[in-house]
Design a protein around this motif. Structure first.
Motif, PDB file in Angstrom:
ATOM      1  N   CYS A 147     -37.060  14.008  51.426  1.00 40.01           N
ATOM      2  CA  CYS A 147     -36.486  14.566  52.657  1.00 40.01           C
ATOM      3  C   CYS A 147     -35.904  13.463  53.537  1.00 40.01           C
ATOM      4  O   CYS A 147     -35.019  13.715  54.355  1.00 40.01           O
ATOM      5  N   THR A 175     -35.323  19.942  51.530  1.00 42.22           N
ATOM      6  CA  THR A 175     -36.687  20.352  51.188  1.00 42.22           C
ATOM      7  C   THR A 175     -36.829  20.508  49.669  1.00 42.22           C
ATOM      8  O   THR A 175     -35.858  20.390  48.924  1.00 42.22           O
ATOM      9  N   ILE A 179     -26.879  15.457  53.601  1.00 44.50           N
ATOM     10  CA  ILE A 179     -27.802  16.409  52.971  1.00 44.50           C
ATOM     11  C   ILE A 179     -27.156  17.038  51.744  1.00 44.50           C
ATOM     12  O   ILE A 179     -27.804  17.223  50.709  1.00 44.50           O
ATOM     13  N   TYR A 214     -31.176  22.061  63.780  1.00 47.94           N
ATOM     14  CA  TYR A 214     -32.075  21.415  62.814  1.00 47.94           C
ATOM     15  C   TYR A 214     -31.526  21.517  61.401  1.00 47.94           C
ATOM     16  O   TYR A 214     -31.061  22.571  60.969  1.00 47.94           O
ATOM     17  N   ASN A 215     -31.593  20.395  60.664  1.00 50.32           N
ATOM     18  CA  ASN A 215     -31.131  20.315  59.285  1.00 50.32           C
ATOM     19  C   ASN A 215     -32.091  19.423  58.507  1.00 50.32           C
ATOM     20  O   ASN A 215     -32.573  18.416  59.048  1.00 50.32           O
ATOM     21  N   SER A 216     -32.345  19.799  57.230  1.00 49.10           N
ATOM     22  CA  SER A 216     -33.216  18.952  56.414  1.00 49.10           C
ATOM     23  C   SER A 216     -33.019  19.249  54.931  1.00 49.10           C
ATOM     24  O   SER A 216     -32.368  20.222  54.554  1.00 49.10           O
ATOM     25  N   LEU A 236     -35.464  12.839  65.412  1.00 48.93           N
ATOM     26  CA  LEU A 236     -36.100  12.961  64.112  1.00 48.93           C
ATOM     27  C   LEU A 236     -37.199  13.985  64.293  1.00 48.93           C
ATOM     28  O   LEU A 236     -37.987  13.896  65.241  1.00 48.93           O
ATOM     29  N   ILE A 290     -31.408  11.293  55.633  1.00 47.15           N
ATOM     30  CA  ILE A 290     -31.537  10.689  56.968  1.00 47.15           C
ATOM     31  C   ILE A 290     -31.253   9.196  56.892  1.00 47.15           C
ATOM     32  O   ILE A 290     -30.587   8.633  57.764  1.00 47.15           O
ATOM     33  N   GLN A 332     -31.459  22.724  50.545  1.00 47.06           N
ATOM     34  CA  GLN A 332     -30.869  22.257  51.797  1.00 47.06           C
ATOM     35  C   GLN A 332     -31.092  23.290  52.902  1.00 47.06           C
ATOM     36  O   GLN A 332     -30.916  24.489  52.667  1.00 47.06           O
ATOM     37  N   HIS A 361     -43.067  16.008  56.472  1.00 45.38           N
ATOM     38  CA  HIS A 361     -41.673  16.388  56.194  1.00 45.38           C
ATOM     39  C   HIS A 361     -40.808  15.924  57.358  1.00 45.38           C
ATOM     40  O   HIS A 361     -41.213  16.025  58.513  1.00 45.38           O
ATOM     41  N   ILE A 362     -39.611  15.437  57.046  1.00 41.77           N
ATOM     42  CA  ILE A 362     -38.718  14.979  58.112  1.00 41.77           C
ATOM     43  C   ILE A 362     -37.354  15.653  57.984  1.00 41.77           C
ATOM     44  O   ILE A 362     -36.833  15.856  56.896  1.00 41.77           O
ATOM     45  N   GLY A 363     -36.840  16.035  59.142  1.00 43.67           N
ATOM     46  CA  GLY A 363     -35.491  16.561  59.263  1.00 43.67           C
ATOM     47  C   GLY A 363     -34.904  15.978  60.534  1.00 43.67           C
ATOM     48  O   GLY A 363     -35.496  15.098  61.159  1.00 43.67           O
TER      49      GLY A 363
END
Length: 185
Positions: free
Chosen positions: A111, A50, A98, A46-48, A26, A115, A54, A37-39
């Motif tokens: 965000c 926002t 996502i 890395y993916n998240s 995480l 997850i 995306q 902010h979490i991704g």
């Protein structure tokens, strides 16, 4: 005004960029801001979700370079390896989660939303849409899904992960403000 913090005891890794190129993490950016902010990093990818939309397939090297250049307070929480599914498959599941959201939107998605779907799908963690980041991380700890963590650009706390405390109302207000600001650009 003093920020309230949630204290979570976990083993702390010595900061090493090479750790982030493997396993699942995480990634909490602006870790002391409300809200952070979490991704997710999966094998260095890395993916998240926002305010802008995306984010897919950002290498951990690029992410770490940005963190260093902008001095972004960041925390990386290592997820226990999945006993069945490959990291490649897990990355596919994360990216599909996502894709279910266009962007972070007030009263619709955060965000953390994709997850949570990822952990529901792969770790059978019951979905709690009202749960905030610090509560989610505490639940991951209770279920032994977290092994340790590392931090960048933050004050050192031995084996104590500090996350900001905030309310759902505060989160929704910040999302609304960010979306309003984004629409003026």
């Amino acid at each position: 005004m003093t920020k309230e913090l949630v204290h979570i005891n976990l083993p702390k890794l010595k900061t090493s960029n090479q750790h982030l190129g493997k396993n699942n993490w995480l990634a909490i950016l602006n870790a002391t801001r409300v809200p952070p902010h979490i991704g997710m990093l999966i094998d260095g990818n890395y993916n998240s979700l926002t305010i802008k939309g995306q984010e897919f397939n950002i290498s951990h090297e690029v992410l770490l370079k940005t963190i260093a250049q902008k001095k972004i307070e960041s925390t990386f929480i290592k997820i226990k390896p999945h006993p069945v599914f490959s990291n490649y498959y897990q990355l596919e599941i994360l990216q599909e989660a996502i894709k279910k959201f266009v962007k972070v939107e007030n009263n619709t998605s955060t965000c953390l939303s994709p997850i949570k779907l990822f952990f529901q799908e792969l770790y059978a963690l019951q979905l709690d849409e009202k749960e905030l980041l610090f509560e989610f991380v505490e639940r991951l700890c209770e279920n032994n899904f977290i092994t340790d963590f590392m931090q960048f650009n933050q004050q050192e706390e031995n084996d104590t992960l500090l996350l900001p405390y905030y309310t759902k109302e505060t989160l929704q207000q910040k999302i609304l403000e960010a979306n309003n600001w984004q629409s003026t650009l």
